[in-house]
Scaffold this active site. Structure first.
Site, PDB file in Angstrom:
ATOM      1  N   MET A  55       0.815  -1.210   0.000  1.00 33.75           N
ATOM      2  CA  MET A  55       0.000   0.000   0.000  1.00 33.75           C
ATOM      3  C   MET A  55       0.854   1.268   0.000  1.00 33.75           C
ATOM      4  O   MET A  55       2.076   1.214   0.146  1.00 33.75           O
ATOM      5  CB  MET A  55      -0.925  -0.012   1.222  1.00 33.75           C
ATOM      6  CG  MET A  55      -1.915  -1.172   1.233  1.00 33.75           C
ATOM      7  SD  MET A  55      -2.988  -1.194   2.680  1.00 33.75           S
ATOM      8  CE  MET A  55      -4.005   0.257   2.367  1.00 33.75           C
ATOM      9  N   HIS A  56       0.172   2.394  -0.200  1.00 32.43           N
ATOM     10  CA  HIS A  56       0.697   3.748   0.033  1.00 32.43           C
ATOM     11  C   HIS A  56       1.717   4.249  -0.993  1.00 32.43           C
ATOM     12  O   HIS A  56       2.038   5.438  -1.002  1.00 32.43           O
ATOM     13  CB  HIS A  56       1.346   3.873   1.419  1.00 32.43           C
ATOM     14  CG  HIS A  56       0.567   3.280   2.541  1.00 32.43           C
ATOM     15  ND1 HIS A  56      -0.741   3.614   2.811  1.00 32.43           N
ATOM     16  CD2 HIS A  56       0.903   2.338   3.471  1.00 32.43           C
ATOM     17  CE1 HIS A  56      -1.170   2.930   3.853  1.00 32.43           C
ATOM     18  NE2 HIS A  56      -0.197   2.141   4.269  1.00 32.43           N
ATOM     19  N   ASP A  91      -2.594  -5.077   0.493  1.00 31.80           N
ATOM     20  CA  ASP A  91      -2.085  -6.390   0.893  1.00 31.80           C
ATOM     21  C   ASP A  91      -2.717  -6.938   2.162  1.00 31.80           C
ATOM     22  O   ASP A  91      -3.024  -8.129   2.243  1.00 31.80           O
ATOM     23  CB  ASP A  91      -0.555  -6.368   1.005  1.00 31.80           C
ATOM     24  CG  ASP A  91      -0.016  -5.226   1.855  1.00 31.80           C
ATOM     25  OD1 ASP A  91      -0.816  -4.474   2.462  1.00 31.80           O
ATOM     26  OD2 ASP A  91       1.214  -5.074   1.916  1.00 31.80           O
TER      27      ASP A  91
END
Length: 483
Positions: A79-80, A235
């Site tokens: 992520m991110h 995830d």
């Protein structure tokens, strides 16, 4: 047949399952991380494509008949990460990853605006996407001016697979641009970070169709038709789907590169003051909370690199039975910490070393430090209104039963070990593909695995580990004063 693709930090894993959710085959391709400066962490998006293609080529070679019958694919991903594209969808710079903390000043500036916690339900962490864009604006303005699209890592792979710019609710929750309660982009949050909706991908639920696989790729892998590509998930939400953690009261602990304590929620329960993440789940009308530590197996792998002994050998040397606390306090803050401190600049330490301490004591201390950090997460979830009764263990670190005994004792919770199988992000993504392709009931598909063993807390050592945990808690404010 259905395919789940997990775009991880250290590699891409692709899983092929049938309609009974039996794993037919899997393939893996490694990835490298570039760290040019302290706190920086980058990858080249082209490497994700190359690794994904390698895994699918491998499955096509090994299981041609199964690949011909694929009806759906889906994606799980780290992520991110900020993947910046120009108007022609060309990558402008390497992706700033989830564990890149260079934008801590920008994150603090955004977090000082009460709108962010109010609308996103979360602290603006340095690892999140929005502050990364402000960092680029401040330090690489020529690149910022060319940004036409911002995609998360798995969604860049989706663009290659389908030609569509799409993300899902769970992954988008970690950008600081999503109205998490309303499950939509927030124009106010975007404007507050110098962005606009036109730079964002279209949003779908994790169980929805996001587009069809490009014909040229379907032919490359011998598929009889172009399967749909489901929305997928970040995830941890994908792993939750793989573990069957999709209903309130269910939870898992993940010992991967990072450490995660994840709990599913039937309603939106934000509490940003505790540094707990409150995100959309991959399942519609469902949310989740999680606490995150930035270095779990990453801390053990760092120590393994220093000792030149494989991590598995280090943990095996501890044996199966839990020992009394090592007497050493280890802070696993090698790249800062997320929950509960939200501190990008704190760093790790060994405290209390003596002549008689051996390599095994240091190994034990590393495992203890990670367990104590997860205990911090449990306390933060409790403060956010979630009380857990038990956990299911997942991730590479869960192979160490010593570590799981330690965590069960430190958290005072039983830890369930699933029967042999693969229940991580790739499996969860494959389940989402199955749901999307068949309009299936997510709860009927995302069932929990069989449990082969439950590790109970060791009450005889509980008091000693409580004392060790309180010493651990006391060290952080002291270390903070030294910065």
């Amino acid at each position: 047949m259905y395919i789940g693709i997990d775009i991880g930090t250290s590699g891409v894993k692709t899983l092929l399952i049938d309609e009974q959710q039996t794993i037919i085959g899997s393939a893996h391709a490694g990835l490298n991380v570039t760290r040019l400066h302290s706190g920086w962490s980058e990858q080249h998006p082209a490497d994700w494509i190359s690794a994904t293609q390698t895994t699918l080529d491998t499955l096509a070679q090994q299981f041609p008949a199964a690949m011909a019958a694929v009806r759906g694919l889906s994606l799980s991903g780290q992520m991110h990460g900020a993947t910046l594209l120009d108007k022609d969808h060309q990558v402008l710079r390497p992706c700033l990853l989830w564990n890149d903390t260079r934008s801590h000043l920008e994150a603090a500036a955004l977090d000082a605006n009460p709108l962010f916690r109010q609308m996103s339900g979360n602290i603006v962490f340095p690892g999140f996407t929005a502050p990364k864009l402000l960092w680029v604006k401040h330090h690489e303005p020529a690149i910022f001016d060319q940004v036409a699209q911002v995609l998360l890592p798995k969604d860049y792979v989706r663009l290659w697979l389908t030609g569509e710019t799409v993300s899902d609710m769970s992954d988008a929750s970690g950008t600081s641009w999503l109205d998490v309660a309303g499950r939509c982009w927030s124009d106010e949050l975007l404007a507050a970070s110098s962005m606009q909706r036109s730079q964002m991908p279209r949003l779908v639920e994790g169980t929805e169709n996001s587009g069809a696989l490009r014909t040229v790729l379907a032919k490359r892998w011998g598929m009889q038709q172009s399967p749909l590509v489901a929305g997928g998930a970040g995830d941890n939400a994908a792993s939750a789907c793989g573990m069957g953690v999709v209903q309130a009261g269910s939870a898992f602990v993940s010992l991967g590169t990072s450490g995660v304590l994840f709990a599913a929620n039937a309603t939106y329960l934000p509490n940003p003051g505790s540094a707990v993440h409150a995100f959309c789940h991959a399942i519609p009308d469902t949310w989740h909370q999680m606490g995150v530590i930035l270095s779990a197996t990453d801390a053990l792998n760092w120590y393994a690199g220093i000792t030149a002994i494989p991590a598995a050998a280090l943990t095996a040397a501890l044996g199966e039975h839990l020992s009394a606390p090592s007497g050493i306090t280890f802070l696993p803050y090698l790249s800062g910490e997320r929950t509960p401190h939200n501190d990008a600049t704190i760093r790790g330490a060994f405290i209390g070393l003596e002549h008689q301490h051996t390599r095994q004591h240091l190994t034990q201390a590393v495992l203890e430090g990670v367990a104590f950090a997860i205990r911090d997460n449990l306390d933060a979830l409790n403060a956010a209104g979630t009380n857990l009764q038990r956990l299911t263990a997942v991730g590479g670190g869960s192979k160490s039963h010593y570590w799981l005994r330690l965590i069960a004792t430190v958290l005072n919770l039983p830890v369930d070990i699933p029967a042999d199988g693969d229940f991580g992000g790739a499996f969860g993504a494959a389940r989402l593909a199955l749901i999307a392709a068949n309009d299936a009931d997510p709860l009927a598909v995302c069932t929990p695995p069989l449990i082969k063993q439950t590790i109970a807390p060791q009450s005889a050592l509980a008091a000693a580990y409580e004392d060790a945990y309180q010493r651990y808690r006391a060290v952080y404010p002291l270390m903070k004063q030294l910065q």
